[in-house]
Design a protein around this motif. Structure first.
Motif, PDB file in Angstrom:
ATOM      1  N   ILE A  24      27.406  27.608  42.125  1.00  0.00           N
ATOM      2  CA  ILE A  24      27.366  28.178  40.769  1.00  0.00           C
ATOM      3  C   ILE A  24      27.648  29.674  40.808  1.00  0.00           C
ATOM      4  CG2 ILE A  24      25.851  28.670  38.812  1.00  0.00           C
ATOM      5  CD1 ILE A  24      24.513  25.909  39.457  1.00  0.00           C
ATOM      6  N   ILE A  25      26.994  30.374  41.720  1.00  0.00           N
ATOM      7  CA  ILE A  25      27.225  31.822  41.830  1.00  0.00           C
ATOM      8  C   ILE A  25      28.651  32.094  42.298  1.00  0.00           C
ATOM      9  CG2 ILE A  25      26.574  33.895  43.130  1.00  0.00           C
ATOM     10  CD1 ILE A  25      23.693  32.943  42.946  1.00  0.00           C
ATOM     11  N   GLY A  26      29.156  31.255  43.216  1.00  0.00           N
ATOM     12  CA  GLY A  26      30.531  31.411  43.680  1.00  0.00           C
ATOM     13  C   GLY A  26      31.534  31.245  42.546  1.00  0.00           C
ATOM     14  N   GLY A  27      31.287  30.291  41.646  1.00  0.00           N
ATOM     15  CA  GLY A  27      32.175  30.109  40.496  1.00  0.00           C
ATOM     16  C   GLY A  27      32.169  31.321  39.595  1.00  0.00           C
ATOM     17  N   ALA A  28      30.987  31.860  39.351  1.00  0.00           N
ATOM     18  CA  ALA A  28      30.892  33.063  38.515  1.00  0.00           C
ATOM     19  C   ALA A  28      31.557  34.251  39.209  1.00  0.00           C
ATOM     20  CB  ALA A  28      29.434  33.371  38.200  1.00  0.00           C
ATOM     21  N   PHE A  29      31.356  34.363  40.517  1.00  0.00           N
ATOM     22  CA  PHE A  29      31.965  35.459  41.280  1.00  0.00           C
ATOM     23  C   PHE A  29      33.483  35.307  41.273  1.00  0.00           C
ATOM     24  CE2 PHE A  29      33.317  37.382  45.334  1.00  0.00           C
ATOM     25  CZ  PHE A  29      32.888  38.672  45.100  1.00  0.00           C
ATOM     26  N   GLY A  30      33.954  34.059  41.350  1.00  0.00           N
ATOM     27  CA  GLY A  30      35.393  33.807  41.295  1.00  0.00           C
ATOM     28  C   GLY A  30      35.997  34.284  39.987  1.00  0.00           C
ATOM     29  N   LYS A  31      35.265  34.106  38.890  1.00  0.00           N
ATOM     30  CA  LYS A  31      35.751  34.583  37.589  1.00  0.00           C
ATOM     31  C   LYS A  31      35.849  36.110  37.584  1.00  0.00           C
ATOM     32  CE  LYS A  31      34.069  30.739  34.812  1.00  0.00           C
ATOM     33  NZ  LYS A  31      33.155  30.319  33.747  1.00  0.00           N
TER      34      LYS A  31
END
Length: 127
Positions: A24-31
């Motif tokens: 989840i944090i990785g997805g947000a960081f990817g954005k």
């Protein structure tokens, strides 16, 4: 009921929950990184390269259109994203190293009470 219980035990393990949080944090960081690349870096690179847009490049072989320009654009985007992530991780690791650095070594301690008493005893024996 055994299958549901087994799944519940699996899903509630610490490693699975940690991995879920990481995804989840990785997805947000990817954005965040994608926005950095698309909204900040790519316009600057567009200015430096004179506004070259690789996405329109293609080759025609017979009836087939090979749009290699989009591939070049994706490779460039990947390199920029990978470099940004590298810089961010490097900064985070540098901050973590500062926290983990051990305190300065302590000054050497003087002799213990027993050592002083033994030294006094030896001096008295010599007299």
């Amino acid at each position: 009921m055994g299958f549901i219980k087994e799944f519940k035990e699996f899903a509630m393990k610490g490693n699975v929950m940690d991995m879920a949080v990481g995804v989840i944090i990785g997805g947000a960081f990817g954005k965040i990184v994608t926005s950095l690349v698309n909204d900040i870096l790519m316009p600057i690179i567009g200015i430096v390269t004179g506004g070259i847009d690789f996405t329109g490049l293609k080759a025609t072989i017979g009836e087939a259109n090979i749009t290699y320009g989009q591939f070049i654009q994706n490779v460039i985007d990947f390199i920029i994203v990978a470099f940004c992530i590298f810089l961010m991780l490097k900064a985070i690791n540098k901050l973590n190293r500062k926290k983990e650095e051990p305190a300065a070594p302590e000054a050497p301690k003087g002799p213990t009470q027993e050592e002083l008493l033994a030294e006094i005893r030896d001096l008295l024996k010599q007299k």
